[in-house]
Enzyme design. Structure first.
Site, short mmCIF file in Angstrom:
data_model
loop_
_atom_site.label_atom_id
_atom_site.label_comp_id
_atom_site.label_asym_id
_atom_site.label_seq_id
_atom_site.Cartn_x
_atom_site.Cartn_y
_atom_site.Cartn_z
N GLU A 263 40.15 40.28 38.42
CA GLU A 263 38.90 39.93 37.74
C GLU A 263 38.75 40.75 36.46
O GLU A 263 39.18 41.91 36.43
CB GLU A 263 37.69 40.18 38.66
N HIS A 281 31.96 35.77 40.50
CA HIS A 281 31.46 36.96 41.20
C HIS A 281 29.93 37.06 41.09
O HIS A 281 29.38 38.05 40.59
CB HIS A 281 32.11 38.23 40.67
#
Length: 530
Positions: A263, A281
């Site tokens: 990420e 997220h």
């Protein structure tokens, strides 16, 4: 002089006002966290730093933080804080471990519904002016079986919501007791049974050595045909390529992911596949959750700076300054004892007893208990601290008891932890010598005198010639240096143990070589936070 706090990320105005109302001099610069050079220039002026995820508290930044006493993270994750460097600097790091639980659980339920009814694809199609009603045939949740991997704080909330949707729920959690499973209203099963019988599988475990790729290619192949997978926990729990292959083959009907192995996720094998819902997220991204954690961290930091009270600290026990001077080594010992027991125990834990003998029985045993339970639970969740560990233990139905007694042996004081599972009982004892260093003094009822290090190797065997030579030769041939070597046995020819303090963690192939000798009943690497 009033303490000074810098807020370098986007906390709410209400949280900032808490500092002002408590008489703290607060500077609110919500974009400063992204300017690491400017932050490094001014951090030396402040006693406290309140952050979210944008600010990176690195060792380099901490070098300039000459007055910093506390870092408060609004949220649970502290990947952006160098905990080791903060501890060495004497800076307390606090988080808010439970502020995002409901929000994250709700996001998992939302993604489950979205993937069941293909809502994102249907939405895009309709916005494009199409009317493809027959294309988007979904499935109901009512009557379906949900498999929950991880029945802790967030997982238990997901279970509660799923039962409200009239779903059947299976739970896999090595630390979930039968009693707690009954309380939750779920059936506790092994992982293979969960995978083979669940229509939906949702993950709610931290990322550890034990849980990494828990949904491996092998386990994905075990999934019930047509199952759907939801991950709002941590990237790295699922082999994304293997899941993408299963989706393409039709073995898995759909997936919904909020977290990814890397990420920010700008590419993933799961992207642009039919039946896959992805979000960036967003598990904790609700107004309520962001406000809750902001208010909590402001209160915690203000309490510490004004009164010395410590709560939700990741690197400091909840004890007074006076207690800390005496209890410091004993707190570390309690944590090490718990960590040993936790790393050695894979079955659900039913009960934990902590026995305090001699002078240590007169100390703050509540804090020592918390340290012991934190060490125990960190084997399954590295985010656990002395505040959250007892709560997590209660949620899992673990019965924690304490026994105190006057001096009974050769040591002025010692601590003994006994862990009871459904199948066995395991105990380990330790003391603190006059040099202030914790030692293990008994394992499985066998007396030893073992110095504790960050990397250790524990073996069990029947007492026989050649054990020392085999261990030493195997370590030496593979470049693993032994700093200390301790042996113990019940009696000649009976149960024996060895505890090696190593400079580095032994690689898996070294452990395999030891196991292949047939001389050992168990070969277990251990890690301890020093």
């Amino acid at each position: 002089m009033a303490p000074k706090v810098l807020v370098s990320d986007a906390l709410s105005e209400t949280a900032v006002q808490i500092f002002r109302d408590r008489g703290i001099d607060v500077t609110f610069e919500p974009k400063l966290g992204k300017d690491k050079d400017r932050l490094a220039e001014i951090i030396g002026e402040y006693d406290g730093l309140a952050i979210r995820s944008a600010t990176k508290v690195t060792a380099k930044l901490l070098e300039n933080a000459s007055n910093l006493k506390v870092v408060g993270r609004a949220g649970i994750g502290v990947d952006n804080v160098d905990l080791t460097a903060a501890s060495k600097k004497g800076v307390i790091v606090m988080n808010t471990p439970f502020g995002n639980s409901i929000t994250t659980a709700e996001h998992a339920i939302s993604l489950m519904m979205a993937v069941a009814r293909q809502i994102p694809e249907a939405n895009a199609s309709t916005h494009a002016g199409k009317w493809e009603k027959s294309r988007f045939m979904g499935v109901e949740l009512t009557g379906k079986t949900l498999g929950v991997i991880g029945a802790g704080n967030i997982g238990s909330i997901v279970i509660d919501r799923a039962l409200g949707l009239r779903m059947k729920v299976l739970a896999y959690d090595p630390y979930l007791s039968e009693e707690r499973a009954v309380q939750l209203g779920v059936r506790k099963v092994k992982l293979p049974e969960l995978l083979e019988n669940s229509d939906f599988v949702t993950l709610h475990v931290p990322l550890t050595d034990k849980t990494r790729n828990i949904l491996s290619a092998e386990n994905i192949a075990r999934l019930k045909p047509g199952a759907r997978v939801i991950n709002c926990a941590r990237g790295g729990l699922v082999d994304e390529q293997a899941l993408a292959d299963a989706l393409k083959s039709g073995h898995v009907a759909g997936a919904a992911f909020d977290v990814f192995a890397e990420e920010p996720a700008t590419a993933s094998p799961l992207f642009n596949l039919p039946g896959v819902v992805v979000t960036p997220h967003l598990g904790a991204a609700t107004t309520e959750a962001q406000e809750n954690v902001a208010l909590q961290v402001a209160e915690q930091m203000a309490d510490y700076l004004l009164t010395g009270a410590v709560s939700n600290a990741l690197n400091m026990p909840n004890v007074t300054a006076e207690e800390a001077k005496v209890m410091g080594p004993w707190l570390k010992l309690a944590e090490h004892l718990g960590a040993f027991a936790g790393q050695m125990t894979e079955e659900p834990i039913v009960a934990v007893n902590v026995l305090y003998d001699g002078a240590v029985a007169e100390m703050n045993t509540a804090a020592l208990n918390a340290a012991a339970v934190a060490g125990l639970m960190q084997a399954s969740n590295p985010d656990v601290n002395m505040v959250s560990a007892p709560v997590m233990a209660r949620e899992r139905g673990i019965d924690l008891s304490t026994t105190t007694q006057e001096k009974t042996g050769v040591f002025d004081a010692y601590i003994k932890i006994t862990v009871t599972t459904e199948d066995r009982e395991r105990s380990i004892a330790g003391t603190v010598f006059s040099d202030g260093k914790p030692r293990f003094i008994q394992i499985k009822g066998i007396n030893i005198d073992a110095e504790i290090g960050a990397h250790m190797l524990y073996t069990t065997n029947q007492d026989r010639a050649g054990i020392i030579g085999t261990l030493g030769q195997t370590m030496g041939e593979n470049g693993v240096n032994i700093a200390n070597f301790t042996l113990g046995r019940a009696e000649r020819g009976k149960d024996a143990i060895a505890l090696l303090y190593l400079d580095d963690q032994p690689p898996p192939e070294v452990l395999a070589k030891l196991e292949a000798t047939g001389m050992f009943q168990a070969v277990r690497p251990l890690r301890f936070a020093m």
